[in-house]
Design a protein around this motif. Sequence first.
Motif, short mmCIF file in Angstrom:
data_model
loop_
_atom_site.label_atom_id
_atom_site.label_comp_id
_atom_site.label_asym_id
_atom_site.label_seq_id
_atom_site.Cartn_x
_atom_site.Cartn_y
_atom_site.Cartn_z
N VAL A 142 0.83 -1.20 0.00
CA VAL A 142 0.00 0.00 0.00
C VAL A 142 0.87 1.26 0.00
CG1 VAL A 142 -2.01 -1.11 1.03
CG2 VAL A 142 -0.23 -0.19 2.52
N LEU A 143 2.07 1.20 0.58
CA LEU A 143 2.97 2.35 0.49
C LEU A 143 3.40 2.58 -0.95
CD1 LEU A 143 5.34 2.05 3.60
CD2 LEU A 143 3.35 3.53 3.28
N GLN A 144 3.70 1.50 -1.67
CA GLN A 144 4.04 1.64 -3.09
C GLN A 144 2.86 2.19 -3.88
OE1 GLN A 144 6.81 1.17 -4.74
NE2 GLN A 144 8.15 -0.16 -3.53
N ASN A 145 1.67 1.77 -3.52
CA ASN A 145 0.48 2.25 -4.21
C ASN A 145 0.23 3.73 -3.96
OD1 ASN A 145 -1.98 1.66 -5.79
ND2 ASN A 145 -3.06 2.06 -3.88
N GLU A 146 0.63 4.19 -2.78
CA GLU A 146 0.38 5.58 -2.41
C GLU A 146 1.50 6.52 -2.86
OE1 GLU A 146 -1.88 8.66 -0.57
OE2 GLU A 146 -2.35 6.60 -1.14
N PHE A 147 2.75 6.09 -2.73
CA PHE A 147 3.87 6.99 -2.98
C PHE A 147 4.67 6.62 -4.23
CE2 PHE A 147 3.40 6.96 1.73
CZ PHE A 147 3.07 8.30 1.91
N GLY A 148 4.31 5.57 -4.91
CA GLY A 148 5.15 5.09 -6.01
C GLY A 148 4.90 5.74 -7.35
N ARG A 149 3.97 6.67 -7.45
CA ARG A 149 3.67 7.29 -8.75
C ARG A 149 4.62 8.46 -9.01
NH1 ARG A 149 -0.59 6.61 -5.95
NH2 ARG A 149 -0.62 8.80 -5.34
N THR A 150 4.92 8.68 -10.26
CA THR A 150 5.77 9.82 -10.66
C THR A 150 4.94 11.09 -10.70
OG1 THR A 150 5.35 9.35 -12.99
CG2 THR A 150 7.29 8.34 -11.99
N GLY A 151 5.59 12.22 -10.47
CA GLY A 151 4.91 13.51 -10.53
C GLY A 151 4.28 13.94 -9.22
N GLU A 152 4.33 13.11 -8.21
CA GLU A 152 3.76 13.46 -6.92
C GLU A 152 4.85 14.04 -6.03
OE1 GLU A 152 0.64 13.29 -5.88
OE2 GLU A 152 -0.18 12.38 -7.70
N CYS A 153 4.53 15.17 -5.36
CA CYS A 153 5.49 15.83 -4.47
C CYS A 153 4.88 15.95 -3.08
CB CYS A 153 5.85 17.22 -4.99
SG CYS A 153 7.16 18.02 -4.03
N PHE A 154 5.69 15.64 -2.05
CA PHE A 154 5.17 15.63 -0.69
C PHE A 154 5.88 16.62 0.22
CE2 PHE A 154 3.82 11.63 -2.48
CZ PHE A 154 2.54 11.48 -1.98
N ILE A 155 7.02 17.15 -0.18
CA ILE A 155 7.71 18.17 0.61
C ILE A 155 8.20 19.24 -0.35
CG2 ILE A 155 9.61 18.69 2.18
CD1 ILE A 155 9.51 15.88 3.19
N ARG A 156 7.77 20.49 -0.13
CA ARG A 156 8.16 21.60 -0.99
C ARG A 156 8.79 22.71 -0.15
NH1 ARG A 156 5.72 21.44 -6.06
NH2 ARG A 156 4.06 19.88 -6.27
N GLY A 157 9.85 23.28 -0.67
CA GLY A 157 10.47 24.47 -0.11
C GLY A 157 10.65 24.44 1.39
N SER A 158 10.01 25.42 2.03
CA SER A 158 10.20 25.60 3.47
C SER A 158 9.58 24.47 4.30
CB SER A 158 9.59 26.94 3.91
OG SER A 158 8.20 26.98 3.60
N GLN A 159 8.84 23.53 3.65
CA GLN A 159 8.28 22.40 4.41
C GLN A 159 9.36 21.47 4.97
OE1 GLN A 159 5.53 20.57 1.65
NE2 GLN A 159 3.79 21.76 2.45
N ILE A 160 10.59 21.63 4.50
CA ILE A 160 11.67 20.79 5.02
C ILE A 160 11.95 21.10 6.49
CG2 ILE A 160 12.76 20.57 2.76
CD1 ILE A 160 14.82 22.62 3.65
N PHE A 161 11.50 22.28 6.94
CA PHE A 161 11.71 22.63 8.35
C PHE A 161 10.62 22.07 9.27
CE2 PHE A 161 13.50 26.23 5.86
CZ PHE A 161 14.84 25.98 6.13
N ASP A 162 9.53 21.57 8.68
CA ASP A 162 8.45 21.03 9.51
C ASP A 162 8.96 19.82 10.30
OD1 ASP A 162 6.98 22.95 8.33
OD2 ASP A 162 5.74 21.61 7.11
N ASN A 163 8.30 19.54 11.41
CA ASN A 163 8.66 18.42 12.30
C ASN A 163 10.07 18.57 12.86
OD1 ASN A 163 6.14 17.26 11.74
ND2 ASN A 163 6.98 16.12 9.99
N SER A 164 10.56 19.83 12.97
CA SER A 164 11.87 20.08 13.56
C SER A 164 11.78 21.39 14.34
CB SER A 164 12.95 20.18 12.48
OG SER A 164 12.80 21.37 11.73
N PRO A 165 12.74 21.69 15.20
CA PRO A 165 12.71 22.96 15.95
C PRO A 165 12.72 24.18 15.04
CG PRO A 165 14.23 21.42 16.98
CD PRO A 165 13.81 20.80 15.70
N LEU A 166 13.27 24.04 13.82
CA LEU A 166 13.30 25.18 12.90
C LEU A 166 11.93 25.49 12.32
CD1 LEU A 166 16.58 24.34 10.94
CD2 LEU A 166 16.27 25.90 12.88
N GLY A 167 10.96 24.58 12.53
CA GLY A 167 9.63 24.84 12.01
C GLY A 167 8.94 26.01 12.66
N ALA A 168 9.41 26.48 13.83
CA ALA A 168 8.80 27.62 14.53
C ALA A 168 9.33 28.96 14.05
CB ALA A 168 9.03 27.48 16.03
#
Length: 737
Positions: free
Chosen positions: A636-662
């Motif tokens: 099911v992970l392959q079914n959900e994330f295995g397609r091309t053209g799908e993006c899940f982290i963009r730009g400043s989202q790399i700071f999410d889930n970290s102390p820099l997210g604040a």
Amino acid sequence: MARFIDKLPFLEGPDSPDDAFNNGRGRVRGPSLGELFKLVGDTRATADDKSDNPALPPAAYSVDLSDSEVSHPVPFVLSFSNLTYSVKTKRHKSSHLATNSDLVLMDQNSGSRTKTLLDSISGEARDGEILAVLGASGSGKSTLIDALANRIAKGSLKGSRTLNGEPLESRLLKAISAYVMQDDLLFPMLTVEETLSFSAEFRLPRTLSASKKKARVQALIDQLGLRNAANTIIGDEGHRGVSGGERRRVSIGTDIIHDPILLFLDEPTSGLDSTSAFMVVKVLRRIALSGSVVIMSIHQPSYRILGLLDRLLFLSRGQTVYSGTPSMLPHYFAQFGHPMPENENRAEFALDVIRELESSPTGSKPLVDFHRTWCLLNPSTNRSLTQSPTSLSLKDAISSSISRGKLVSGTDGPAANDSSTMPTYANPFWVEMGVLTKRSFKNTSRTPELFIIRLFAVLVTGTILGTVFWKLDDSPKGVEERLGFFAFAMSTMYYVCADALPVFINERFIFLRETAYNAYRCSSYVLSNTIVSLPPLVVLSIAFACTTFFSVGLAGGLEGFIFYVLMILASFWSGSGFVTFLSGVIPHVMIAYVVVVAILAYFLLFAGFFINRDRIPNYWIWFHYLSLVKYPYEGVLQNEFGRTGECFIRGSQIFDNSPLGAMPHEMKEKVLSAISGALGVKITDQTCVTTGRGVLNQVAVTQMGKWDCLLVAVAWGFLFRILFYFSLLLGGKNKRR
């Protein structure tokens, strides 16, 4: 047809034990069920014959069932000599030394002791008679019945068993005999007529027409005295059904549907009131008079039941203390020094004397020695010392018996008259599988509440998950929540399958009883079990998928939804196979539940959710590949994330889930600009930093594609059902060791 059967005097039976069934030994032998069965014939064929031959005399359609003396054309004599059976038991520290009456040998080297359950038992049983084995609890009654019915492993039992003077082989014994267990092992939601009809489908050959099988069932219902209960379900603790005596007669009927030559019964009157017990033995009397050898164990027969028995064999701690007719009991005990009062129940008096002797210091040894002397001085009273009246060989006797209509299961083909070539099973594989499937569907369809509860549990679980993980986004937090949803959802499929544990465990002894005498093959049962379990799994898979796929906001569209349904179905399939296999290995429900829950927890631990595959220690990595949850989870992970053209982290989202997210948004842009300068690549808020493939790389789900995961999950289901088959094959011998 029903009117014809109801008018048969033989099926009505005597009104009291003082008529033709009495032990005055002037027995009247009625025709066998097989003879009646052949005379009934196929009603459709008879009608056609009569229309084609109007001159055919009425005598061709009638049979003389008058109560006239008929000599035995083919007597069967089952002889057993010096049957000895011992078991090894552990010696406890607190155990006292054995008394002189205990048949126990101590082994000083191993610290165990050998207990003799049967000690040189000899005797004889003939067709048309009932041989009853009596004794106190622990005397060896059931053990002797098991020994005669070949339910003790080869090598453990010493002595000989012969039928008409020829050794009784295991394969032949299964074909010509039946064994009725002490417990009534029946499907609770089937009616009496349905239970006997399914037994007929198993034990009667495919060459017999459906009308003849139905006539056989109807004749047996009348013989067993079950006409008024024919359309009543068997019942259980939660469903009211037939009475205890009727249940016992149905149990007997399922095993004698093929009209066996030898019939063994382990305490058929246990737990019944006196009237019901008398009715059961009366039925056994009719079966014996039809030309069968009936051997039964009984605890304490009443006066009326004693009048139906022909030969008695009393045991005391595995040794014979009396063997003869009921009428000889007073003379026997009078010579032993215990005269019997006139109005005393002979069996009860004998059992009381035996119990009194067993509680004495010398035990029952004086009575055992007296019996040996009695047999030597009165050889005419001991059949094992006299010559049997049989003049035919076993092969000829069986052939003649089959030609008379006895042993219906042996009439499949011309070679059936040869005892050495008698077919092992009455029907081919596909017929057995069809009948088993039909029976299972009919039994389960009458308890729809069980499936409704399963469906309700799946819908509630899916609804809770759908509302908790409602419309997940493509942010880093949404990615983590998706991983958690898939891990919980896929493991839930396996825990839901745990409800399949009691299914086979509850049917286990029915399976053992039916396969012990070749009613059907193990492979037929396994495939039927698989077919019956599949439709509910399909419904449950679609129900769970519909309640979670759209509410959670999973990707993939129609193709993704179809794969999601298939993967859930594969999870149910492999999980039910795993649980079914364990139910075949572990016969106790509570122990099986503990094992299933523990193993499924280990499967979830090593599935790759709590710890990635590349972080699992090498000495545990093998468990990762054995984890059943791993393959549906990665699929099911392959079914959900295995397609091309799908993006899940963009730009400043790399700071999410970290102390820099604040940090303020302006500060995040400056940090991205500095990173861009250092890397030489421009990164903005719209730049895709992590695609679906990147998510799969982060969780180390890269070795297999989604369709490969689906195939492996399906293969696990097949493997466990193959293992289930071998567990039945190896553990279904149902013999003492």
